[in-house]
Design an enzyme around this catalytic site. Structure first.
Site, PDB file in Angstrom:
ATOM      1  N   VAL A  14       3.113   8.742  -3.933  1.00 53.93           N
ATOM      2  CA  VAL A  14       2.123   8.829  -2.845  1.00 53.93           C
ATOM      3  C   VAL A  14       2.470   7.839  -1.732  1.00 53.93           C
ATOM      4  O   VAL A  14       2.485   8.191  -0.538  1.00 53.93           O
ATOM      5  CB  VAL A  14       0.691   8.593  -3.377  1.00 53.93           C
ATOM      6  CG1 VAL A  14      -0.318   8.740  -2.254  1.00 53.93           C
ATOM      7  CG2 VAL A  14       0.373   9.571  -4.500  1.00 53.93           C
ATOM      8  N   VAL A 132      -9.174  12.979  -4.996  1.00 51.81           N
ATOM      9  CA  VAL A 132      -9.669  14.254  -5.546  1.00 51.81           C
ATOM     10  C   VAL A 132      -8.886  15.417  -4.941  1.00 51.81           C
ATOM     11  O   VAL A 132      -8.829  15.575  -3.721  1.00 51.81           O
ATOM     12  CB  VAL A 132     -11.174  14.447  -5.230  1.00 51.81           C
ATOM     13  CG1 VAL A 132     -11.670  15.785  -5.771  1.00 51.81           C
ATOM     14  CG2 VAL A 132     -11.998  13.320  -5.812  1.00 51.81           C
ATOM     15  N   ILE A 136      -6.231  18.897  -0.703  1.00 55.02           N
ATOM     16  CA  ILE A 136      -7.417  19.610  -0.194  1.00 55.02           C
ATOM     17  C   ILE A 136      -8.378  18.558   0.378  1.00 55.02           C
ATOM     18  O   ILE A 136      -8.793  17.657  -0.362  1.00 55.02           O
ATOM     19  CB  ILE A 136      -8.156  20.392  -1.309  1.00 55.02           C
ATOM     20  CG1 ILE A 136      -7.186  21.280  -2.093  1.00 55.02           C
ATOM     21  CG2 ILE A 136      -9.287  21.226  -0.719  1.00 55.02           C
ATOM     22  CD1 ILE A 136      -7.835  21.993  -3.294  1.00 55.02           C
ATOM     23  N   LYS A 205     -12.558  13.079 -11.236  1.00 50.23           N
ATOM     24  CA  LYS A 205     -12.671  13.786  -9.948  1.00 50.23           C
ATOM     25  C   LYS A 205     -14.052  14.438  -9.824  1.00 50.23           C
ATOM     26  O   LYS A 205     -14.655  14.434  -8.748  1.00 50.23           O
ATOM     27  CB  LYS A 205     -11.553  14.822  -9.833  1.00 50.23           C
ATOM     28  CG  LYS A 205     -10.166  14.172  -9.727  1.00 50.23           C
ATOM     29  CD  LYS A 205      -9.065  15.193  -9.932  1.00 50.23           C
ATOM     30  CE  LYS A 205      -7.685  14.565  -9.858  1.00 50.23           C
ATOM     31  NZ  LYS A 205      -6.630  15.456 -10.353  1.00 50.23           N
ATOM     32  N   GLY A 302       1.391  15.939  -5.414  1.00 55.80           N
ATOM     33  CA  GLY A 302       2.637  16.050  -4.654  1.00 55.80           C
ATOM     34  C   GLY A 302       2.705  15.022  -3.541  1.00 55.80           C
ATOM     35  O   GLY A 302       1.689  14.582  -3.008  1.00 55.80           O
TER      36      GLY A 302
END
Ligand code: HSE
Length: 423
Positions: A14, A132, A136, A205, A302
């Protein structure tokens, strides 16, 4: 142009995605926001590790104090993972009036309230979009688009690893162990995949979504959690024979009786869009008063999707620095009452069994003989020519899931029971 100075703690998947986006999209960000992000330093655990070319000119260090003591640093980006170490770091950063952006769901789910309080007390922002559903922007959507709307249900595929495993079992006929191995090879599952496959990652989440959507803080002990470790290909196939896809679902459902919180394998009718979510993708279904039913779909993990969520938070914080905008860490929704937790109601179930459907249907009717539900029950059997069979049981009135499950489990041939997610 306003220069915003950031320090990054952690330069794994990340963290390096954040650096890459800030570099490659510098012009795009500046055009739209008038902000220029400067990476002061990245704090890393292992200075000897070989790093990608786009990370070469980032100043590296191993001492977090170098960032915390530097008064010119505006924002700390915490992307190192872990809970205790990250909590200490974030507390220290907030206390010295630095804004914080984190991707750490375990931390926000467990300590979000107290960190939010600390952030507010110190007049700084705490953002965690990347925690989360990866790419998105669901927290931002809940925070903004639902300000005038009352959400009553959140349901979702919140863990990419388990959705990948179930998809591979379904499409490639892999066993659970083979599919888990493939998930590890693709880098989705950790070497210890417990948090993913046992449902804890999805539960964290779900807790964050519940707080954002309903204003209700949820300790993990209030969520009924069942993972996918015990699932076999026969479960996937039996669900399919009845017209359903088996998915690990996180569900937060606000009812008149209370709030139902669960992470569990459930089945979704294959005509529903959420049944089509494959592999590592995530989906969040939101049901609300005004919008009705909406489904938000995208990559759940990802480097670039998750990095993009962190950068979106950085931009938001950068804008609040320049305009004194809203910094409160959660949506300001406050539950009017703290509804009591209920174990769940469901009026439809899919059973996976070993007996033939007709005799099992008879046994089920007999088990509920005398109870009101027995008159309202419809049972459809599927595919009796396999080693397994499946039945769809529909009850017109709601029945406590625990009661239904207990009664069913007394029947020797019932192997598994999956509630149907009404999407
Ligand atoms: N292990 C997580 C998943 C990564 O599989 O969804 C993103 O939180």
């Amino acid at each position: 142009m306003k220069n915003v100075r950031i320090g990054i703690v952690g330069l794994g998947t990340v963290g390096s995605g954040v650096v890459r986006i800030l570099k490659e999209e510098q012009k795009l960000i500046a055009q739209q926001t008038g902000l220029s992000f400067e990476i002061v330093k990245a704090i890393i655990a292992n200075p000897d590790r070989k790093r990608a070319a786009y990370l070469q000119d980032v100043a590296l260090g191993t001492d977090i104090d170098q960032l915390l003591d530097d008064k010119s640093v505006d924002i700390i980006v915490e992307v190192m993972g872990s809970v205790n170490e990250a909590k200490t770091l974030i507390e220290r950063a907030l206390t010295v009036h630095k804004h914080v952006v984190t991707a750490n769901k375990d931390l926000i789910a467990q300590y979000g309230d107290e960190l939010a309080e600390l952030a507010t007390k110190n007049g700084v922002a705490l953002r965690y979009e990347a925690s989360v559903a990866g790419g998105i922007p669901i927290l931002q959507i809940l925070r903004t688009a639902y300000k005038a709307d009352q959400v009553h249900t959140i349901a979702g595929i919140l863990n990419g690893t388990t959705n990948f495993i179930l998809t591979q079992m379904d499409e490639q006929g892999l066993t659970y162990d083979q599919a888990l191995k493939a998930a590890k090879e693709k880098g989705f599952a950790e070497s210890d995949p417990t948090n993913d496959v046992d449902g804890f990652d999805a539960a964290y989440k779900l807790a964050i979504l519940t707080k954002m959507a309903f204003g209700i803080s949820v300790p993990q002990s209030d969520i009924a959690i069942t993972g996918i470790r015990e699932l076999a290909i026969d479960d996937v196939k039996a669900a399919q024979a009845a017209g359903y896809e088996l998915k690990l679902i996180g569900l937060s459902d606000l009812t008149a009786e209370g709030i139902r919180l669960a992470v569990a394998p459930m089945v979704v009718h294959k005509n529903q869009p959420i049944a089509q979510i494959r592999n590592e993708h995530n989906a969040v279904l939101v049901k609300s008063q005004n919008i009705g039913t909406a489904l938000y779909v995208g990559p759940g993990a990802g480097q670039l999707p998750t990095g993009n969520s962190v950068v979106a938070d950085l931009i938001h914080v950068g804008q609040t620095i320049t305009s004194n905008g809203e910094v409160y860490p959660f949506a300001l929704k406050v539950a009017e009452t703290q509804p009591k937790r209920v174990s769940g109601n469901s009026s439809y179930w899919v059973l996976v069994a070993t007996d033939d459907p007709d005799s099992l249907a008879e046994n089920i009717k007999l088990s509920f003989a005398g109870a009101q539900i027995s008159n309202e029950m419809t049972i459809r059997g599927f595919d009796p020519h396999q080693a397994w069979t499946s039945l769809e049981v529909t009850a017109a009135s709601l029945v406590a899931e625990a009661h239904f499950t207990n009664t069913m489990q007394r029947l020797a041939d019932v192997k598994a029971i999956y509630p149907v997610l009404e999407a």
